[in-house]
Design a protein around this motif. Structure first.
Motif, mmCIF file in Angstrom:
data_model
loop_
_atom_site.group_PDB
_atom_site.id
_atom_site.type_symbol
_atom_site.label_atom_id
_atom_site.label_comp_id
_atom_site.label_asym_id
_atom_site.label_seq_id
_atom_site.Cartn_x
_atom_site.Cartn_y
_atom_site.Cartn_z
ATOM 1 N N GLU A 116 51.112 37.558 66.226
ATOM 2 C CA GLU A 116 50.715 37.427 64.827
ATOM 3 C C GLU A 116 49.444 36.582 64.692
ATOM 4 O O GLU A 116 49.184 35.674 65.479
ATOM 5 C CB GLU A 116 51.852 36.796 64.011
ATOM 6 N N VAL A 117 48.645 36.899 63.675
ATOM 7 C CA VAL A 117 47.430 36.159 63.383
ATOM 8 C C VAL A 117 47.710 35.206 62.220
ATOM 9 O O VAL A 117 48.148 35.636 61.152
ATOM 10 C CB VAL A 117 46.265 37.108 63.024
ATOM 11 N N LEU A 118 47.467 33.933 62.450
ATOM 12 C CA LEU A 118 47.641 32.914 61.408
ATOM 13 C C LEU A 118 46.270 32.492 60.922
ATOM 14 O O LEU A 118 45.469 31.938 61.687
ATOM 15 C CB LEU A 118 48.405 31.711 61.959
ATOM 16 N N PHE A 119 45.966 32.769 59.661
ATOM 17 C CA PHE A 119 44.683 32.375 59.076
ATOM 18 C C PHE A 119 44.875 31.068 58.325
ATOM 19 O O PHE A 119 45.650 30.992 57.374
ATOM 20 C CB PHE A 119 44.172 33.459 58.131
ATOM 21 N N LEU A 120 44.156 30.038 58.761
ATOM 22 C CA LEU A 120 44.254 28.705 58.161
ATOM 23 C C LEU A 120 42.921 28.377 57.502
ATOM 24 O O LEU A 120 41.971 27.951 58.154
ATOM 25 C CB LEU A 120 44.612 27.678 59.237
ATOM 26 N N ASP A 121 42.840 28.613 56.206
ATOM 27 C CA ASP A 121 41.610 28.359 55.453
ATOM 28 C C ASP A 121 41.456 26.857 55.208
ATOM 29 O O ASP A 121 42.453 26.129 55.141
ATOM 30 C CB ASP A 121 41.657 29.119 54.129
ATOM 31 N N GLU A 122 40.219 26.420 55.064
ATOM 32 C CA GLU A 122 39.932 24.993 54.846
ATOM 33 C C GLU A 122 40.681 24.120 55.852
ATOM 34 O O GLU A 122 41.334 23.145 55.497
ATOM 35 C CB GLU A 122 40.293 24.584 53.419
ATOM 36 N N ILE A 123 40.567 24.481 57.102
ATOM 37 C CA ILE A 123 41.323 23.798 58.151
ATOM 38 C C ILE A 123 40.946 22.317 58.243
ATOM 39 O O ILE A 123 41.748 21.489 58.686
ATOM 40 C CB ILE A 123 41.108 24.518 59.502
ATOM 41 N N HIS A 124 39.734 21.983 57.780
ATOM 42 C CA HIS A 124 39.298 20.583 57.847
ATOM 43 C C HIS A 124 40.055 19.682 56.871
ATOM 44 O O HIS A 124 39.990 18.466 56.969
ATOM 45 C CB HIS A 124 37.792 20.486 57.559
#
Length: 354
Positions: A116-124
């Motif tokens: 699975e692909v986990l997209f983590l936006d604004e990771i900072h």
């Protein structure tokens, strides 16, 4: 309201803002390209990413973790969806602000499927405890879940299926080196050239069933600040004008008239941008002037001026930040049709450095 929330609210209200609101997200979902062949622009990133994904498919393995950096609206979320589609894998979407505790991240990671692909936006903007848990998850596909408190607390190792993390950030420099080093592929997304935006507008116009003439698309592209999200938003507003005031076709004249109504000028500046430049030129002779003084002059908060207006003005070469304060460039005088007075206004050196 926090500072970040206030900045986001201002950006969403602007027609040339790069943050997406609910309407933008709904329209973007319909306009997003579905694979790398459809994706316009970012040639180097596309070529490199294509090699990464093809190699992973050939090995029958999950793709390396991917870090995408760049300004909002350039296609980071779209690329994450394309990565999942190219790998024929499910996609999970979350954001850094939503992961404020290690337990939040553990719950997400433990429910992932293999590949699975986990997209983590604004990771900072992720919390430090969650960040430290992510190190082990990315490298060893394992997390330690703490059970209990105090001296009796026990760490229980939890094995994770192989997955691909796609992190997105507008400020890659805010990520700690240990986190950046765990990404196998890192890409910085650049602003688009007008010719690339014309292709984006042509494609979106076909999907929206709008007839757009080449010169009309060029006019919209030139005012879109190098950002596809803004180009699509301006296209929709020009479409509305064309349908109400003309025959529905978007020509150069129609695009110019429509964007004049929405106060977006030939270089993509809106009311706020011109207010900042106008105050700097007319009230302070082009500067240098301190940030606080300039913000009061335009009736906005300091953060609105620095985070919302100034980045584009600096990038366009219309404004400069100096140790003594903000200074207008000759291009700013020319753009507003004013003649330099040759006399600077009051300066606040301390404010100007921030």
């Amino acid at each position: 309201m926090t500072r970040n929330e206030a900045e986001t609210a201002v950006l969403v209200e602007r027609l040339v803002g790069s943050v997406a609101d609910g309407e933008d997200r709904a329209v973007e979902a319909a306009l997003r390209p579905k694979d790398l062949d459809e994706f316009i622009g970012q040639e180097k990133v596309r070529e490199q990413l294509d090699l990464v994904l093809r190699a992973a498919r050939a090995r029958g393995a999950t793709a390396d973790h991917v870090l995408l950096s760049g300004a909002p609206g350039l296609g980071k979320t779209t690329l994450s969806m394309i990565i999942a589609a190219e790998m024929d894998a499910p996609l999970r979407i979350t954001s850094g602000p939503a992961v404020q505790h290690a337990g939040d991240l553990a719950a997400i990671l433990s429910s992932l499927q293999e590949g699975e692909v986990l997209f983590l936006d604004e990771i900072h903007r992720m919390s430090r405890p969650a960040e430290e848990m992510l190190y082990m998850a990315m490298e060893d596909f394992r997390v330690d879940v703490i059970v209990g408190k105090g001296p009796g607390a026990t760490a229980i190792p939890l094995e994770l299926p192989p997955f691909t993390l796609v992190g997105a950030t507008v400020r890659a420099g805010l990520l700690p080196p240990p986190l950046r080093d765990r990404f196998g592929f890192t890409a910085h997304m650049e602003f688009y050239e007008p010719t690339e935006l014309e292709r984006v507008i042509d494609r979106s116009a076909r999907l929206l069933e709008v007839q757009t003439m080449p010169e009309g698309a060029a006019e919209i592209a030139g005012r879109s600040r190098g950002t596809p999200r803004i180009a699509n938003r301006l296209l929709r507003r020009v479409r509305d004008y064309a349908q109400v005031k003309a025959d529905g076709r978007i020509t150069r004249e129609i695009a110019e008239a429509a964007l004049a109504v929405y106060e977006v000028d030939a270089r993509g500046l809106d009311r706020l941008d011109r207010a900042v430049l106008g105050a700097l030129l007319k009230l302070f002779g082009g500067g240098p002037v301190g940030l606080s003084t300039l913000a009061v002059a335009v009736g906005e908060e300091r953060e609105t001026v620095t985070e919302v207006a100034e980045p584009f003005l600096v990038r366009e070469g219309l404004l400069a930040r100096t140790p003594r304060g903000r200074v207008a460039t000759p291009a700013a005088w020319a753009h507003l049709g004013l003649v330099p007075s040759g006399q600077g206004g009051p300066a606040d050196g301390r404010d100007g450095r921030h």
